[in-house]
Enzyme design. Structure first.
Site, mmCIF file in Angstrom:
data_model
loop_
_atom_site.group_PDB
_atom_site.id
_atom_site.type_symbol
_atom_site.label_atom_id
_atom_site.label_comp_id
_atom_site.label_asym_id
_atom_site.label_seq_id
_atom_site.Cartn_x
_atom_site.Cartn_y
_atom_site.Cartn_z
ATOM 1 N N CYS A 34 0.197 -7.563 5.962
ATOM 2 C CA CYS A 34 0.215 -8.179 4.634
ATOM 3 C C CYS A 34 0.989 -7.363 3.603
ATOM 4 O O CYS A 34 2.060 -7.775 3.171
ATOM 5 C CB CYS A 34 -1.217 -8.415 4.146
ATOM 6 S SG CYS A 34 -2.091 -9.709 5.042
ATOM 7 N N GLY A 80 -2.960 9.629 1.236
ATOM 8 C CA GLY A 80 -2.905 9.875 2.667
ATOM 9 C C GLY A 80 -1.648 9.290 3.274
ATOM 10 O O GLY A 80 -0.559 9.367 2.696
#
Length: 453
Positions: A280, A273
């Protein structure tokens, strides 16, 4: 045990609350007075499922927690208070440093100013035998340097590196029931004694079956960055396969299902996707590459450059796909973007793929309307020129194309027939491959997704 938590951002607040839930007496310290005032009223400055309820439950028994001196609830938990006064860490036996390590401006390397400042400030209040425990994600070698500095100031204090492995949206559970606990402790005569203190802190999760590994400093530091790099690589791998599937006419979701059945590979993190974002993975893999270069091992991590590049290409491809379905131009088109946070169950918009796509479409002349159940305030702060609408129905009204870019349940559960009554044109782009194409196409929608025919 009396514990202090230095730094009350995302990691620090969750850790402080969970340590109190485990029965410890916890004081959280931060320099931000507004943040501390909110926390004293059991209101976290960010959204994390279950956290405000946990804060309220633990602080419910405190008669004076508004002044930063309240103690815990009558539920069997420990106590929890928040303050801006660092001197209040005095008397704690263990001190967790949970400050942020953002990416340096204009560089890939991590900015360690906050970590260095937290350790230097805390050292003045440490007593012989205290543990100061680093939880921040840092470049390998940081703990050894800080340990040397600490030894000069408080020779009998002890530094441990105990990396965190929190998933936003699941942080409370991940802290109370971690899959593993890593202790970075020097291999000397005090190692077992030091590990025993950490075992006492984490007695409940260890009893519950959490794995425990004792390593040296450098290995403990590498565990977090290596884990994030592996996850990022897995995501970018399936997105590279999505690029190939688009060229060949194959379906990447079926491909992921097939290879995910191999237990050596597994299906988790093989969701093609729009790619990863947040505070992070992107900055951690870039800092990892930068540190490898400093150590003369940059060739070992050159593959992460392509991991990062694949991830960023997904955003560009989504914009191209949206332009395709809009007959080649965004001019005069209203584009509704479902989602602003980088992932569901979070209000974090740092490096959000959804907002990046929305901003690119707006720059190309589209009238973009962004909606999100939690992250609109943060989104507007970072992208003030975009148009925001909290009500999903209003956001969908008159849309020429709908882009599902953050897979909140209320978006994945949208009814295609009802949604069709709101939009101008039935075009939907599934940026997370979470909708059923057949259902939407049967309702008269043009359905497109990354990596699918």
């Amino acid at each position: 045990m009396k514990i202090s938590v230095i730094g009350c951002g995302y990691l620090g607040v969750v850790h402080a609350a969970c340590m109190a839930r485990l029965g410890h007496d916890v004081v959280g310290v931060d320099v931000d007075e507004r943040k501390i005032a909110a926390l004293q009223s059991a209101a976290a400055p960010f959204y994390e499922p279950g956290l405000n309820e946990l804060l309220a439950d633990i602080q419910a028994g405190g008669s004076d927690h508004g002044a930063g001196t309240g103690t815990g609830s009558g539920t069997g938990a420990g106590s929890l208070r928040f303050t801006t006064d660092l001197a209040r860490i005095t008397g704690a036996r263990a001190h967790f440093v949970c400050v942020g390590t953002p990416q340096r401006k204009g560089e890939n390397a991590a900015d360690l100013r906050y970590v260095d400042a937290a350790f230097a400030s805390a050292a003045a209040y440490l007593a012989p035998g205290d543990l100061i425990i680093g939880k921040s994600t840092v470049p390998v070698g940081t703990a050894g340097r800080l340990a040397e500095d600490l030894h000069r100031i408080v020779p009998d204090a002890r530094l441990v590196w105990n990396p965190e492995f929190l998933r936003e949206g699941h942080a409370v559970t991940d802290t109370l029931q971690p899959d593993r606990l890593v202790y970075g402790i020097p291999d000397d005569e005090q190692r077992e004694t030091t590990a025993a203190v950490l075992d006492e802190i984490y007695a409940a999760p260890l009893t519950g079956g959490s794995a425990r590994l004792v390593t040296d400093y450098t290995t403990a530091e590498l565990v977090k960055t290596a884990a994030n790099s592996f996850l990022a690589t897995k995501i970018s791998f399936i997105n590279a396969m999505a690029e190939l599937c688009e060229a060949a006419g194959a379906d990447v979701t079926e491909l992921a299902d097939a290879i995910g059945l191999d237990d050596r590979i597994g299906r988790k993190f093989l969701n093609a996707g729009l790619g990863f974002g947040g505070g992070c993975l992107p900055k951690d893999i870039r800092a990892f590459m930068a540190r490898a270069g400093e150590l003369g091992a940059d060739q070992a991590l050159t593959f992460l450059r392509e991991v990062d590049a694949i991830n960023m290409r997904r955003r560009i491809r989504m914009v191209e796909l949206a332009r395709e379905v809009c007959d080649g131009s965004f001019l005069g088109r209203t584009i509704t973007v479902l989602g602003a946070a980088f992932k569901p169950e979070s209000d974090d918009v740092r490096d959000s793929p959804a907002l990046n796509v929305a901003a690119q479409i707006q720059l190309q002349g589209g009238n973009v309307v962004v909606t999100d159940p939690r992250a609109l305030a943060n989104a507007e702060h970072r992208f003030p020129d975009l148009q925001y609408e909290a009500d999903v129905a209003i956001a969908l009204t008159g849309a020429d194309a709908v882009l599902l870019l953050t897979e909140w349940k209320q978006y994945t559960d949208l009814d295609p027939e009802k949604t069709a009554t709101l939009v101008r044109t039935r075009r939907i782009l599934d940026g997370r491959n979470v909708l059923d194409p057949a259902t939407w196409r049967a309702a008269g929608w043009t359905y497109r997704a990354l990596g699918r025919p």
